[in-house]
Design a protein around this motif. Structure first.
Motif, PDB file in Angstrom:
ATOM      1  N   ILE A  35       0.857  -1.181   0.000  1.00 56.04           N
ATOM      2  CA  ILE A  35       0.000   0.000   0.000  1.00 56.04           C
ATOM      3  C   ILE A  35       0.894   1.232   0.000  1.00 56.04           C
ATOM      4  N   ILE A  36       0.594   2.162  -0.896  1.00 51.92           N
ATOM      5  CA  ILE A  36       1.364   3.402  -0.999  1.00 51.92           C
ATOM      6  C   ILE A  36       0.424   4.573  -0.723  1.00 51.92           C
ATOM      7  N   PHE A  37       0.790   5.388   0.247  1.00 47.43           N
ATOM      8  CA  PHE A  37       0.041   6.596   0.580  1.00 47.43           C
ATOM      9  C   PHE A  37       0.864   7.814   0.213  1.00 47.43           C
ATOM     10  N   SER A  38       0.206   8.859  -0.253  1.00 49.27           N
ATOM     11  CA  SER A  38       0.868  10.135  -0.489  1.00 49.27           C
ATOM     12  C   SER A  38      -0.167  11.240  -0.393  1.00 49.27           C
ATOM     13  N   GLU A  39       0.262  12.399   0.063  1.00 51.51           N
ATOM     14  CA  GLU A  39      -0.648  13.542   0.074  1.00 51.51           C
ATOM     15  C   GLU A  39      -0.623  14.274  -1.264  1.00 51.51           C
ATOM     16  N   HIS A  40       0.258  13.862  -2.161  1.00 49.80           N
ATOM     17  CA  HIS A  40       0.413  14.528  -3.454  1.00 49.80           C
ATOM     18  C   HIS A  40      -0.103  13.640  -4.580  1.00 49.80           C
ATOM     19  N   TYR A  41      -1.179  14.065  -5.218  1.00 49.90           N
ATOM     20  CA  TYR A  41      -1.739  13.313  -6.338  1.00 49.90           C
ATOM     21  C   TYR A  41      -0.746  13.200  -7.486  1.00 49.90           C
ATOM     22  N   THR A  42       0.053  14.241  -7.708  1.00 50.52           N
ATOM     23  CA  THR A  42       1.020  14.182  -8.806  1.00 50.52           C
ATOM     24  C   THR A  42       2.052  13.069  -8.581  1.00 50.52           C
ATOM     25  N   MET A  43       2.420  12.863  -7.330  1.00 53.15           N
ATOM     26  CA  MET A  43       3.358  11.777  -7.000  1.00 53.15           C
ATOM     27  C   MET A  43       2.703  10.426  -7.294  1.00 53.15           C
ATOM     28  N   LEU A  44       1.461  10.257  -6.876  1.00 53.83           N
ATOM     29  CA  LEU A  44       0.750   9.011  -7.136  1.00 53.83           C
ATOM     30  C   LEU A  44       0.576   8.783  -8.634  1.00 53.83           C
ATOM     31  N   ASP A  45       0.289   9.842  -9.385  1.00 53.77           N
ATOM     32  CA  ASP A  45       0.146   9.722 -10.838  1.00 53.77           C
ATOM     33  C   ASP A  45       1.448   9.250 -11.490  1.00 53.77           C
ATOM     34  N   MET A  46       2.578   9.777 -11.014  1.00 56.73           N
ATOM     35  CA  MET A  46       3.872   9.350 -11.563  1.00 56.73           C
ATOM     36  C   MET A  46       4.145   7.886 -11.232  1.00 56.73           C
ATOM     37  N   ILE A  47       3.788   7.473 -10.017  1.00 55.41           N
ATOM     38  CA  ILE A  47       3.986   6.071  -9.630  1.00 55.41           C
ATOM     39  C   ILE A  47       3.137   5.166 -10.510  1.00 55.41           C
ATOM     40  N   VAL A  48       1.874   5.545 -10.729  1.00 56.24           N
ATOM     41  CA  VAL A  48       0.973   4.748 -11.566  1.00 56.24           C
ATOM     42  C   VAL A  48       1.553   4.561 -12.962  1.00 56.24           C
ATOM     43  N   GLU A  49       2.113   5.610 -13.507  1.00 53.61           N
ATOM     44  CA  GLU A  49       2.694   5.524 -14.856  1.00 53.61           C
ATOM     45  C   GLU A  49       3.811   4.484 -14.907  1.00 53.61           C
ATOM     46  N   LEU A  50       4.703   4.506 -13.913  1.00 55.42           N
ATOM     47  CA  LEU A  50       5.796   3.525 -13.905  1.00 55.42           C
ATOM     48  C   LEU A  50       5.298   2.120 -13.559  1.00 55.42           C
ATOM     49  N   LEU A  51       4.252   2.025 -12.739  1.00 58.82           N
ATOM     50  CA  LEU A  51       3.678   0.705 -12.462  1.00 58.82           C
ATOM     51  C   LEU A  51       3.156   0.082 -13.756  1.00 58.82           C
ATOM     52  N   HIS A  76      -8.911  -9.108  -2.143  1.00 57.68           N
ATOM     53  CA  HIS A  76      -9.332 -10.435  -2.577  1.00 57.68           C
ATOM     54  C   HIS A  76      -8.831 -10.851  -3.957  1.00 57.68           C
ATOM     55  N   ASN A  77      -8.256  -9.947  -4.707  1.00 56.38           N
ATOM     56  CA  ASN A  77      -7.747 -10.273  -6.039  1.00 56.38           C
ATOM     57  C   ASN A  77      -6.237 -10.477  -5.946  1.00 56.38           C
ATOM     58  N   SER A  78      -5.801 -11.707  -6.071  1.00 51.38           N
ATOM     59  CA  SER A  78      -4.371 -12.006  -5.922  1.00 51.38           C
ATOM     60  C   SER A  78      -3.526 -11.450  -7.061  1.00 51.38           C
ATOM     61  N   ASN A  79      -4.154 -10.993  -8.143  1.00 49.09           N
ATOM     62  CA  ASN A  79      -3.410 -10.409  -9.259  1.00 49.09           C
ATOM     63  C   ASN A  79      -3.099  -8.936  -9.047  1.00 49.09           C
ATOM     64  N   ILE A  80      -3.699  -8.318  -8.052  1.00 47.33           N
ATOM     65  CA  ILE A  80      -3.457  -6.898  -7.782  1.00 47.33           C
ATOM     66  C   ILE A  80      -2.507  -6.798  -6.597  1.00 47.33           C
ATOM     67  N   ASN A  81      -1.334  -6.213  -6.859  1.00 50.38           N
ATOM     68  CA  ASN A  81      -0.281  -6.177  -5.846  1.00 50.38           C
ATOM     69  C   ASN A  81      -0.148  -4.851  -5.113  1.00 50.38           C
ATOM     70  N   VAL A  82      -0.615  -3.764  -5.713  1.00 44.73           N
ATOM     71  CA  VAL A  82      -0.360  -2.440  -5.138  1.00 44.73           C
ATOM     72  C   VAL A  82      -1.660  -1.647  -5.051  1.00 44.73           C
ATOM     73  N   LEU A  83      -1.840  -0.988  -3.911  1.00 44.42           N
ATOM     74  CA  LEU A  83      -2.954  -0.068  -3.705  1.00 44.42           C
ATOM     75  C   LEU A  83      -2.360   1.309  -3.438  1.00 44.42           C
ATOM     76  N   LEU A  84      -2.797   2.290  -4.221  1.00 50.70           N
ATOM     77  CA  LEU A  84      -2.326   3.662  -4.057  1.00 50.70           C
ATOM     78  C   LEU A  84      -3.472   4.513  -3.533  1.00 50.70           C
ATOM     79  N   MET A  85      -3.191   5.314  -2.513  1.00 57.50           N
ATOM     80  CA  MET A  85      -4.235   6.135  -1.899  1.00 57.50           C
ATOM     81  C   MET A  85      -3.677   7.489  -1.457  1.00 57.50           C
ATOM     82  N   PRO A  86      -4.448   8.543  -1.657  1.00 60.99           N
ATOM     83  CA  PRO A  86      -4.073   9.820  -1.059  1.00 60.99           C
ATOM     84  C   PRO A  86      -4.466   9.792   0.425  1.00 60.99           C
ATOM     85  N   TYR A  87      -3.750  10.516   1.235  1.00 61.94           N
ATOM     86  CA  TYR A  87      -4.163  10.578   2.641  1.00 61.94           C
ATOM     87  C   TYR A  87      -4.547  11.983   3.047  1.00 61.94           C
ATOM     88  N   SER A  88      -5.194  12.671   2.146  1.00 63.29           N
ATOM     89  CA  SER A  88      -5.662  14.022   2.455  1.00 63.29           C
ATOM     90  C   SER A  88      -7.099  14.013   2.886  1.00 63.29           C
TER      91      SER A  88
END
Length: 88
Positions: A35-51, A76-88
């Motif tokens: 699980i990846i948390f960030s208060e910056h949506y732009t950071m999460l967007d960049m991570i998603v692109e590289l994922l 419940h889906n074993s094919n999904i490894n990463v969850l990204l969430m803002p914490y704002s």
């Protein structure tokens, strides 16, 4: 971690480091969940692109309207490894 090669490019060493770390974890255990948390949506967007570039399955929760459904899917889906969430 610098020996782990990633596909795609990003202008953030931090984001590249996160993806390298995820690749290392998933090489050791393909069923790992992160699980990846960030208060910056732009950071999460960049991570998603590289994922995507590195074919790491993920769920990105951008708003709270689908929060519970997406969390359940992640759990419940074993094919999904990463969850990204803002914490704002």
């Amino acid at each position: 971690l610098s020996h782990i090669k990633i596909k795609g490019q990003c202008n953030s060493a931090k984001v590249e480091g996160i993806v390298r770390c995820l690749l290392k974890i998933l090489r050791q255990d393909r069923l790992s969940k992160c699980i990846i948390f960030s208060e910056h949506y732009t950071m999460l967007d960049m991570i998603v692109e590289l994922l995507r570039d590195n074919q790491i399955n993920h769920i990105y929760i951008k708003n709270h309207s689908s929060l519970q459904k997406k969390i359940e899917e992640f759990k419940h889906n074993s094919n999904i490894n990463v969850l990204l969430m803002p914490y704002s």
